[in-house]
Design a protein around this motif. Structure first.
Motif, PDB file in Angstrom:
ATOM      1  N   CYS A   4       0.834  -1.194   0.000  1.00  6.79           N
ATOM      2  CA  CYS A   4       0.000   0.000   0.000  1.00  6.79           C
ATOM      3  C   CYS A   4       0.875   1.252   0.000  1.00  6.79           C
ATOM      4  O   CYS A   4       1.721   1.410   0.872  1.00  6.79           O
ATOM      5  CB  CYS A   4      -0.895  -0.022   1.245  1.00  6.79           C
ATOM      6  SG  CYS A   4      -1.866   1.484   1.420  1.00  6.79           S
ATOM      7  N   ASN A   6       0.003   4.093   0.789  1.00  7.17           N
ATOM      8  CA  ASN A   6      -0.357   4.938   1.947  1.00  7.17           C
ATOM      9  C   ASN A   6       0.354   4.493   3.210  1.00  7.17           C
ATOM     10  O   ASN A   6       0.889   5.312   3.953  1.00  7.17           O
ATOM     11  CB  ASN A   6      -1.867   4.877   2.206  1.00  7.17           C
ATOM     12  CG  ASN A   6      -2.664   5.549   1.113  1.00  7.17           C
ATOM     13  OD1 ASN A   6      -2.094   6.115   0.180  1.00  7.17           O
ATOM     14  ND2 ASN A   6      -3.975   5.483   1.213  1.00  7.17           N
ATOM     15  N   CYS A   7       0.341   3.159   3.491  1.00  8.30           N
ATOM     16  CA  CYS A   7       0.804   2.701   4.797  1.00  8.30           C
ATOM     17  C   CYS A   7       1.865   1.609   4.722  1.00  8.30           C
ATOM     18  O   CYS A   7       2.414   1.207   5.744  1.00  8.30           O
ATOM     19  CB  CYS A   7      -0.384   2.226   5.639  1.00  8.30           C
ATOM     20  SG  CYS A   7      -1.037   0.628   5.115  1.00  8.30           S
ATOM     21  N   CYS A  26      -6.132  -2.353   0.555  1.00  9.01           N
ATOM     22  CA  CYS A  26      -5.254  -2.458   1.716  1.00  9.01           C
ATOM     23  C   CYS A  26      -6.076  -2.866   2.944  1.00  9.01           C
ATOM     24  O   CYS A  26      -6.976  -2.136   3.355  1.00  9.01           O
ATOM     25  CB  CYS A  26      -4.552  -1.132   1.968  1.00  9.01           C
ATOM     26  SG  CYS A  26      -3.523  -1.194   3.453  1.00  9.01           S
ATOM     27  N   CYS A  29      -5.342  -0.122   6.051  1.00 13.65           N
ATOM     28  CA  CYS A  29      -5.903   1.238   6.108  1.00 13.65           C
ATOM     29  C   CYS A  29      -7.170   1.370   5.263  1.00 13.65           C
ATOM     30  O   CYS A  29      -7.711   2.477   5.143  1.00 13.65           O
ATOM     31  CB  CYS A  29      -4.864   2.282   5.695  1.00 13.65           C
ATOM     32  SG  CYS A  29      -4.543   2.373   3.929  1.00 13.65           S
TER      33      CYS A  29
HETATM   34 ZN   LIG Z   1      -2.746   0.918   3.532  1.00 14.79          ZN
END
Ligand SMILES: [Zn+2]
Length: 185
Positions: A4, A6-7, A26, A29
């Motif tokens: 991911c 993002n995370c 994901c 998140c």
């Molecule tokens: Zn994520």
């Protein structure tokens, strides 16, 4: 995509609720990462009846001929992108004209949008992504050594339209994942 953006956790491929296609999701998140087609913009630049062609110095299709084209950037129009690619690949200033072709390249998840164009002057050169750049008479176009089918399609439609005195806009789809016709087909 494995992780991911993002995370950093590993993503799963599944159909989100309310959707109908598998997506990269994901589990950490809950972000859904959609993958949509990319736009390639290019042009067929003409000068005194000749077409500007570039021989590619980069993969894919290194050594094959193309018209100036490349991925559209954020914060630019398609026409600006096509002009930018002409500068980068052929050191050519072009005036972008009417839209010529929209080619859906399904196997590559790309849409190629090609414009007519004119060189602002006779000057051009060899950009960093090119081995060679030439103003080519239509009868000298190296059809067997064109890099991509969308370029062949655009050049063919360009020359047909020019001969007929019209500025058409042409649509097609190419899908190399389709089974090829057998011998004699
Ligand atoms: Zn994520």
């Amino acid at each position: 995509m494995k992780f991911c953006p993002n995370c950093g956790q590993p993503v799963e491929i599944r159909i989100p609720q309310g959707d109908n296609l598998p997506r990269h999701v994901c589990p950490a998140c809950d972000a859904i990462h959609y993958h949509n087609p990319k736009i390639v913009v290019g042009c067929v630049p003409e000068h005194e009846g000749r077409i500007l062609l570039c021989r590619r110095a980069i993969e894919p299709r290194l050594g094959y001929w193309t018209v100036p084209a490349g991925f559209m950037e954020n914060d630019e129009t398609m026409q600006q992108g096509a002009a930018r690619e002409s500068w980068e690949e052929a050191l050519a200033r072009v005036d972008i004209g009417s839209p010529l072709a929209i080619v859906h390249v399904l196997h590559a998840h790309q849409v190629h949008v090609m414009f007519r164009a004119r060189l602002a002057g006779p000057e051009y050169g060899v950009g960093a992504e090119s081995l060679e750049v030439a103003l080519c008479r239509p009868e000298d176009i190296p059809w067997k050594d064109i890099a991509f089918p969308s370029v062949t399609y655009s050049l063919e439609r360009y020359l047909e339209d020019r001969a007929a005195g019209r500025d058409g806009l042409h649509f097609t789809a190419i899908d190399r994942r389709l089974p090829r016709p057998g011998p004699g087909a």
